[in-house]
Write a protein that holds these residues in place. Structure first.
Motif, mmCIF file in Angstrom:
data_model
loop_
_atom_site.group_PDB
_atom_site.id
_atom_site.type_symbol
_atom_site.label_atom_id
_atom_site.label_comp_id
_atom_site.label_asym_id
_atom_site.label_seq_id
_atom_site.Cartn_x
_atom_site.Cartn_y
_atom_site.Cartn_z
ATOM 1 N N LEU A 320 0.828 -1.207 0.000
ATOM 2 C CA LEU A 320 0.000 0.000 0.000
ATOM 3 C C LEU A 320 0.863 1.258 0.000
ATOM 4 O O LEU A 320 0.553 2.245 -0.685
ATOM 5 N N GLU A 321 1.951 1.229 0.749
ATOM 6 C CA GLU A 321 2.861 2.385 0.769
ATOM 7 C C GLU A 321 3.506 2.579 -0.600
ATOM 8 O O GLU A 321 3.666 3.708 -1.075
ATOM 9 N N GLN A 322 3.867 1.464 -1.259
ATOM 10 C CA GLN A 322 4.436 1.564 -2.600
ATOM 11 C C GLN A 322 3.426 2.142 -3.586
ATOM 12 O O GLN A 322 3.795 2.816 -4.549
ATOM 13 N N MET A 323 2.164 1.874 -3.336
ATOM 14 C CA MET A 323 1.105 2.398 -4.205
ATOM 15 C C MET A 323 0.758 3.845 -3.870
ATOM 16 O O MET A 323 -0.048 4.476 -4.571
ATOM 17 N N GLY A 324 1.356 4.373 -2.797
ATOM 18 C CA GLY A 324 1.046 5.742 -2.384
ATOM 19 C C GLY A 324 -0.261 5.859 -1.634
ATOM 20 O O GLY A 324 -0.884 6.931 -1.602
ATOM 21 N N MET A 325 -0.702 4.748 -1.014
ATOM 22 C CA MET A 325 -1.969 4.743 -0.282
ATOM 23 C C MET A 325 -1.713 4.696 1.225
ATOM 24 O O MET A 325 -0.732 4.106 1.674
ATOM 25 N N ASN A 326 -2.613 5.289 1.969
ATOM 26 C CA ASN A 326 -2.536 5.270 3.425
ATOM 27 C C ASN A 326 -3.148 3.956 3.918
ATOM 28 O O ASN A 326 -4.340 3.700 3.693
ATOM 29 N N PRO A 327 -2.349 3.097 4.582
ATOM 30 C CA PRO A 327 -2.889 1.811 5.049
ATOM 31 C C PRO A 327 -4.131 1.955 5.916
ATOM 32 O O PRO A 327 -5.012 1.089 5.909
ATOM 33 N N GLU A 328 -4.226 3.071 6.660
ATOM 34 C CA GLU A 328 -5.381 3.253 7.542
ATOM 35 C C GLU A 328 -6.665 3.519 6.765
ATOM 36 O O GLU A 328 -7.763 3.354 7.279
ATOM 37 N N GLU A 329 -6.523 3.965 5.511
ATOM 38 C CA GLU A 329 -7.693 4.263 4.691
ATOM 39 C C GLU A 329 -8.057 3.103 3.767
ATOM 40 O O GLU A 329 -8.990 3.209 2.971
ATOM 41 N N TYR A 330 -7.328 2.010 3.853
ATOM 42 C CA TYR A 330 -7.567 0.862 2.974
ATOM 43 C C TYR A 330 -8.915 0.224 3.286
ATOM 44 O O TYR A 330 -9.259 -0.030 4.450
ATOM 45 N N GLN A 331 -9.725 -0.038 2.236
ATOM 46 C CA GLN A 331 -11.090 -0.535 2.395
ATOM 47 C C GLN A 331 -11.208 -2.054 2.262
ATOM 48 O O GLN A 331 -12.309 -2.599 2.368
ATOM 49 N N GLY A 332 -10.113 -2.745 1.990
ATOM 50 C CA GLY A 332 -10.161 -4.207 1.943
ATOM 51 C C GLY A 332 -10.353 -4.809 0.569
ATOM 52 O O GLY A 332 -10.552 -6.026 0.446
ATOM 53 N N ASP A 333 -10.304 -3.980 -0.492
ATOM 54 C CA ASP A 333 -10.431 -4.511 -1.853
ATOM 55 C C ASP A 333 -9.058 -4.966 -2.351
ATOM 56 O O ASP A 333 -8.158 -4.155 -2.547
ATOM 57 N N PHE A 334 -8.888 -6.290 -2.546
ATOM 58 C CA PHE A 334 -7.589 -6.837 -2.930
ATOM 59 C C PHE A 334 -7.239 -6.596 -4.406
ATOM 60 O O PHE A 334 -6.074 -6.669 -4.786
ATOM 61 N N SER A 335 -8.246 -6.355 -5.242
ATOM 62 C CA SER A 335 -8.007 -6.393 -6.693
ATOM 63 C C SER A 335 -6.957 -5.387 -7.145
ATOM 64 O O SER A 335 -6.059 -5.716 -7.920
ATOM 65 N N ASP A 336 -7.046 -4.123 -6.643
ATOM 66 C CA ASP A 336 -6.062 -3.111 -7.051
ATOM 67 C C ASP A 336 -4.672 -3.449 -6.522
ATOM 68 O O ASP A 336 -3.667 -3.241 -7.209
ATOM 69 N N VAL A 337 -4.620 -3.965 -5.305
ATOM 70 C CA VAL A 337 -3.336 -4.337 -4.702
ATOM 71 C C VAL A 337 -2.680 -5.456 -5.507
ATOM 72 O O VAL A 337 -1.486 -5.398 -5.830
ATOM 73 N N LEU A 338 -3.466 -6.467 -5.854
ATOM 74 C CA LEU A 338 -2.927 -7.599 -6.605
ATOM 75 C C LEU A 338 -2.515 -7.183 -8.015
ATOM 76 O O LEU A 338 -1.513 -7.667 -8.548
ATOM 77 N N ASP A 339 -3.289 -6.299 -8.610
ATOM 78 C CA ASP A 339 -2.939 -5.819 -9.954
ATOM 79 C C ASP A 339 -1.611 -5.067 -9.923
ATOM 80 O O ASP A 339 -0.755 -5.239 -10.798
ATOM 81 N N PHE A 340 -1.432 -4.224 -8.894
ATOM 82 C CA PHE A 340 -0.169 -3.500 -8.740
ATOM 83 C C PHE A 340 0.995 -4.475 -8.542
ATOM 84 O O PHE A 340 2.058 -4.331 -9.153
#
Length: 767
Positions: A320-340
């Motif tokens: 999530l940090e590599q994606m520039g996202m705040n882990p605390e704001e993560y909503q639990g959708d794996f698809s974007d994480v896995l695609d990255f």
């Protein structure tokens, strides 16, 4: 249609032709037409009889996920995985399709003499003593070899080894169980048949693992390979999945099986663990073992893919940090994480491939194909997948505790689609389809021929005869001109082949003269080897795998590389460009002449006004069918030619190392005879490098001559194949002539017999 349905109709149609040709429905004047039908019957039958087998080699060291990947492709947990197998196994496992509902395994053993040789090697390892010459690497080498010897002995014999193994070595059956010794002596496999895949897996496992992984594990050091058969839909087209444990097997029998499978495999898939395996596996297998280089020089780079397993085994917060996202704001959708994650893995793999490609190119002679080489490397397919998540998604892995996802998100379906795509043209289904298409064309030609004979009776007058004679004359002239053009095309193709081969031999000679200068760089790489590995290598024909370093030393390959490294682009330019273009030129030239001839005949057909209804349409259909038949026939010849060229590429590249092995033998013998003691490493290295430097120029001349001889053999075998392409074209021209020939119309009585014959003409609704 099913193969048996195509075969059945072929037999019915052939029987029909034979029956009515013998009953004088066909005349001797028409014998060439009948002969062409029977030739096509034989060609179609050959297609149906060929058993397509498409081996896919899964290459990579233990614990990279190869067995899980095979299970995912099969949709069945037929292979034990992970801790259930352990890292000790060196067994080659293949899985293929059969029609039975039962599962079957065949356990092949190494020869008894090979196990005797391994027992002697164990004795040597156990007797080894420390030396003042030992470095830290030597000490680890010595300890690792002793540990490996102990592990193998205790696994097979279920006891600690005695100080002296003579009693085992001298025993008639090497103190092995009778059934195992018999299988090793006779070369016959032990067979296991079970109704359930899991039951079969558990029974086979004892042959694949040590006692640390399974209480009954015992015989893995004696196994050469395991073959598993089941009704696996994914393999129904002839695909065979082969799990190769690697290129570092200390057992020569298994090493040879591995190399054999690598040589015959239509496709090579390198499997590596996303978390820990990519860099290590890549540089061990692709760079140090020269696999990428060899695949390129053998013309098989397009058959190579990389499968990165466990791509879902991630640290979510870091991603999530590599994606520039705040882990605390993560909503639990794996698809974007896995695609990255998948994109990052692909990028990393491509960068590694590019680095190895640049290393290959830096030593090679530059030619016009250099940029194409980089393009092809960049086009290598990369598939990050999660096999465990996929098996869970399809209900085959209920204990899975990882990231839950759909089958599509695991991306295993993408890999299955790739498998189906790359194997489609070579599959048994494709062969049956080609046979069906050819049989359909032949059926239309035969039936059309008889219908035309009837129509000729129905309108047999002077005007029609004059038109028929005119058509026959125009067609005969067009066919004669086409045949002359085809003869000239064949002469040009043989001259071009001779010129290409001569040019390649000239480039080989130029490279050979520079190869000796490259030996110094080879000698420098030998300086880092520890003395125990060096001694082991010279005692084993220049090849040794160091378990402590997890590295193979191959002096024969190193010496051959002084020449081979200069050749990849010269090699590809000859085999991959010049010869391929020659085949294309002959095929396209033949097809152009057929079109030209057909156009002349079509012009004459346009002038016909007084023929029975359907005659013109029938002749046009015959022209089209003959041209389609050439496309199918030429496609098979082209496939045979390309396979022939690839086999030659593989044989010649492997032959260079074999030549180096024979050449270096005297140098190995001299180095191995060193009595030991202070300075042993320096003395052995000096003997090896002096021998190689002194005799290297002669070796490279021999290699160049063997390559030239191999190209001469290829040239001799290509000529008849190129001639076959032209001959097929000539056959089409002859059919043009036969279909438009001024054959005497049948009598009314003959017409009646033909009509009677057509009433029982074999029908094939599914054709």
């Amino acid at each position: 249609m099913k193969p048996e349905e195509v075969q059945k109709y072929l037999e019915e149609l052939r029987k029909w032709v034979k029956q009515f040709y013998g009953a004088s429905v066909l005349t001797r004047q028409e014998k060439p037409i009948v002969d062409s039908w029977h030739q096509e019957f034989s060609a179609i039958e050959t297609l149906l009889e060929q058993k397509a087998e498409i081996p896919i080699a899964f290459l990579g060291p233990a614990q990279q996920g190869k067995s899980s990947l095979i299970n995912a492709i099969l949709g069945e947990n037929i292979l034990a995985v992970g801790g259930a197998v352990g890292s000790c196994t060196c067994v080659i496992t293949s899985v293929q399709h059969h029609n039975s509902s039962a599962y079957r395994a065949e356990i092949d053993f190494i020869p008894l003499k090979d196990w005797k040789a391994e027992l002697r090697a164990m004795q040597t390892a156990m007797n080894a003593k420390p030396s003042k010459e030992d470095t830290e690497e030597d000490r680890r080498e010595w300890e690792t070899e002793q540990k490996a010897a102990l592990e193998k002995f205790t696994s097979v014999y279920r006891q600690e080894p005695p100080p002296d193994l003579a009693a085992f070595i001298e025993h008639e059956n090497l103190s092995l169980p009778f059934d195992i010794a018999s299988a090793m002596t006779d070369g016959k496999p032990i067979e296991i048949v079970e109704a359930n895949a899991i039951t079969l897996r558990n029974k086979v496992r004892r042959y694949l693992v040590g006692r640390g992984q399974h209480a009954d594990g015992q015989f893995w050091p004696l196994i050469r390979r395991v073959r598993i058969f089941g009704n696996f839909p994914a393999l129904a087209n002839g695909v065979v999945l082969v799990d190769l444990p690697g290129l570092n097997d200390p057992n020569p029998a298994r090493e040879q099986v591995t190399k054999k499978y690598l040589a015959k495999a239509k496709y090579v898939w390198l499997v590596c663990d996303c978390q820990v395996g990519i860099d290590r596996v890549f540089f061990d297998v692709l760079r140090d073992h020269l696999l990428l280089f060899e695949l390129y020089i053998q013309g098989r780079l397009d058959a190579f893919s990389v499968i990165a397993t466990k791509f879902d085994n991630i640290n979510l917060e870091i991603i999530l940090e590599q994606m520039g996202m705040n882990p605390e704001e993560y909503q639990g959708d794996f698809s974007d994480v896995l695609d990255f994650r998948r994109k990052e893995i692909k990028k990393h793999v491509k960068n590694n491939l590019a680095e190895i490609a640049r290393d290959i190119a830096s030593r090679a002679d530059t030619t016009s194909v250099r940029e194409e080489f980089f393009r092809r490397v960049n086009s290598i397919h990369v598939f990050p997948v999660s096999t465990a998540a996929y098996l869970h998604a399809i209900g085959k892995n209920n204990l899975f505790k990882g990231m839950q996802m759909t089958a599509e998100l695991s991306h295993v379906p993408d890999l299955l689609n790739h498998l189906n795509t790359v194997t489609a043209e070579q599959s048994m289904r494709a062969q049956v389809e080609a046979a069906r298409r050819r049989l359909k064309i032949l059926r239309e030609q035969i039936k059309g021929f008889f219908l035309d004979r009837i129509r000729n009776v129905e309108l047999d007058n002077e005007t029609a005869r004059q038109e028929s004679a005119m058509l026959s004359q125009v067609a005969a002239q067009a066919v004669a001109e086409g045949q002359t053009a085809l003869r000239e095309l064949q002469i040009r193709s043989e001259a071009a082949l001779q010129e290409r081969c001569g040019g390649f031999e000239q480039r080989l000679e130029e490279s050979q003269k520079r190869a000796a200068q490259s030996l110094r760089a080879v000698f420098n790489t030998w300086e880092s080897i520890n003395w125990r590995s060096l001694q082991a290598a010279v005692k084993r024909d220049g090849v040794w795998f160091s378990r402590s370093l997890n590295r193979e030393f191959d002096f024969n390959r190193d010496v051959a590389r002084a020449y081979l490294d200069l050749l990849p682009f010269v090699w590809e330019e000859f085999f991959g460009v010049h010869l391929s273009k020659l085949i294309t030129d002959v095929t396209q030239g033949t097809h152009a002449e057929l079109q030209k001839t057909a156009k002349h005949i079509q012009g004459a057909l346009d002038m016909i006004k007084h023929q029975p209804p359907g005659i013109r349409e029938s002749m046009e259909a015959s022209l089209r069918a003959a041209s389609e038949g050439f496309a199918l026939q030429s496609g098979q010849v082209i496939a045979e030619l390309n396979a022939q060229i690839q086999r030659t590429r593989q044989q010649l590249s492997a032959g260079m190392v074999q030549t180096a092995t024979k050449f270096m033998q005297a140098g190995y013998d001299e180095a191995a005879a060193d009595p030991g003691g202070t300075g042993i490493k320096r003395r052995m290295l000096d003997k090896l490098t002096h021998y190689a430097a002194k005799h290297g120029p002669t070796l490279f001349i021999n290699i160049r001559q063997e390559l030239a001889e191999g190209v001469t053999v290829l040239q001799g075998s290509m000529k008849p194949q190129l001639s076959k392409l032209v001959a097929y074209g000539d056959g089409v021209l002859q059919r043009f002539s036969q279909n438009t020939g001024n054959i005497e119309p049948p009598t009314a009585e003959d017409k009646g017999r033909i009509e009677e014959a057509l009433t029982i003409f074999p029908e094939a609704p599914g054709l």
